[in-house]
Design a protein around this motif. Sequence first.
Motif, short mmCIF file in Angstrom:
data_model
loop_
_atom_site.label_atom_id
_atom_site.label_comp_id
_atom_site.label_asym_id
_atom_site.label_seq_id
_atom_site.Cartn_x
_atom_site.Cartn_y
_atom_site.Cartn_z
N LYS A 100 0.84 -1.21 0.00
CA LYS A 100 0.00 0.00 0.00
C LYS A 100 0.87 1.26 0.00
CE LYS A 100 -3.67 2.26 2.57
NZ LYS A 100 -4.46 2.30 3.80
N TRP A 101 1.92 1.25 0.81
CA TRP A 101 2.84 2.38 0.92
C TRP A 101 3.43 2.72 -0.45
CZ3 TRP A 101 5.00 6.04 4.06
CH2 TRP A 101 6.27 6.50 3.75
N PHE A 102 3.94 1.71 -1.15
CA PHE A 102 4.56 1.94 -2.44
C PHE A 102 3.53 2.34 -3.49
CE2 PHE A 102 8.00 -0.69 -0.55
CZ PHE A 102 9.04 0.22 -0.70
N GLU A 103 2.36 1.73 -3.46
CA GLU A 103 1.29 2.10 -4.41
C GLU A 103 0.89 3.56 -4.23
OE1 GLU A 103 -1.62 -0.92 -3.52
OE2 GLU A 103 -0.96 -2.19 -5.18
N GLU A 104 0.78 4.00 -2.97
CA GLU A 104 0.40 5.40 -2.69
C GLU A 104 1.46 6.37 -3.18
OE1 GLU A 104 -0.40 5.38 1.52
OE2 GLU A 104 -2.44 4.62 1.22
N GLN A 105 2.69 5.93 -3.29
CA GLN A 105 3.77 6.77 -3.82
C GLN A 105 3.85 6.72 -5.34
OE1 GLN A 105 7.65 6.51 -2.00
NE2 GLN A 105 6.75 5.64 -0.16
N GLY A 106 2.98 5.90 -5.95
CA GLY A 106 2.97 5.79 -7.40
C GLY A 106 4.05 4.88 -7.96
N ILE A 122 6.21 -11.91 -1.00
CA ILE A 122 7.12 -10.95 -1.64
C ILE A 122 6.39 -10.22 -2.77
CG2 ILE A 122 9.16 -12.40 -1.21
CD1 ILE A 122 9.02 -12.97 -4.34
N PHE A 123 6.97 -9.10 -3.19
CA PHE A 123 6.63 -8.47 -4.47
C PHE A 123 7.86 -7.71 -4.95
CE2 PHE A 123 5.04 -5.37 -1.31
CZ PHE A 123 5.66 -4.20 -1.73
N PHE A 124 7.85 -7.37 -6.23
CA PHE A 124 8.97 -6.64 -6.83
C PHE A 124 8.52 -5.26 -7.26
CE2 PHE A 124 10.44 -10.98 -7.21
CZ PHE A 124 11.81 -10.88 -7.02
N LEU A 125 9.45 -4.30 -7.17
CA LEU A 125 9.21 -2.93 -7.61
C LEU A 125 10.02 -2.67 -8.88
CD1 LEU A 125 9.51 -1.47 -4.06
CD2 LEU A 125 7.45 -1.30 -5.49
N HIS A 126 9.42 -1.94 -9.82
CA HIS A 126 10.04 -1.65 -11.11
C HIS A 126 11.35 -0.88 -10.90
CE1 HIS A 126 10.61 -0.39 -15.21
NE2 HIS A 126 9.58 -1.15 -15.58
N PRO A 127 12.41 -1.29 -11.60
CA PRO A 127 13.70 -0.60 -11.45
C PRO A 127 13.64 0.89 -11.75
CG PRO A 127 13.95 -2.59 -12.80
CD PRO A 127 12.49 -2.41 -12.53
N LYS A 128 12.80 1.30 -12.70
CA LYS A 128 12.74 2.73 -13.04
C LYS A 128 12.19 3.58 -11.91
CE LYS A 128 12.58 2.11 -18.01
NZ LYS A 128 11.83 2.30 -19.25
N ASP A 129 11.51 2.95 -10.96
CA ASP A 129 10.99 3.68 -9.81
C ASP A 129 11.88 3.55 -8.59
OD1 ASP A 129 8.78 4.35 -11.34
OD2 ASP A 129 7.55 2.71 -10.56
N MET A 130 12.97 2.76 -8.72
CA MET A 130 13.82 2.45 -7.56
C MET A 130 15.29 2.70 -7.89
SD MET A 130 11.52 1.66 -5.37
CE MET A 130 12.47 1.02 -4.00
#
Length: 149
Positions: A100-106, A122-130
């Motif tokens: 939820k935290w990461f989704e709220e940050q877009g 687990i879940f993964f976050l897109h490299p372009k956002d990280m």
Amino acid sequence: MKLGRLNHIGVATPSIADSIVHYRETMGATKIHESFDLEAQGVKVCFVDTPGQNGTEGTQIELIEPLGPGSPLANFLEKNPAGGQHHICFEVEDIEDARKWFEEQGKRILGTTRIGAHGTPIFFLHPKDMMGQLTEIMETPKEGAHWSN
């Protein structure tokens, strides 16, 4: 959301067997877990433990090898035939709060929350956002739930 410890660094490899030799002979690794297939993610996995300080648990190296040409890791190894750093993984107390935290940050989350190699969500976050780094978020293993072999 509070960021937890760095749990592991994922290293893609064309051969876990060859990588084990490297970590054992070149890096002096002494605790290498038995490899296993994580078919849901199309990879074979092997954890290499690094020692922690003052009795703490160290960060692990997660060796990951594609199970076949359809593996999501196959494209990475086509671009990086010798293998290399694939992702970093941080622990969080509650996976749903973190999502939820990461989704709220877009931030773009890649796929659904699923069970990872440690047997925890687990879940993964897109490299372009990280900052250019594929980032895995993992719920801290509960007592006795940590994968080991």
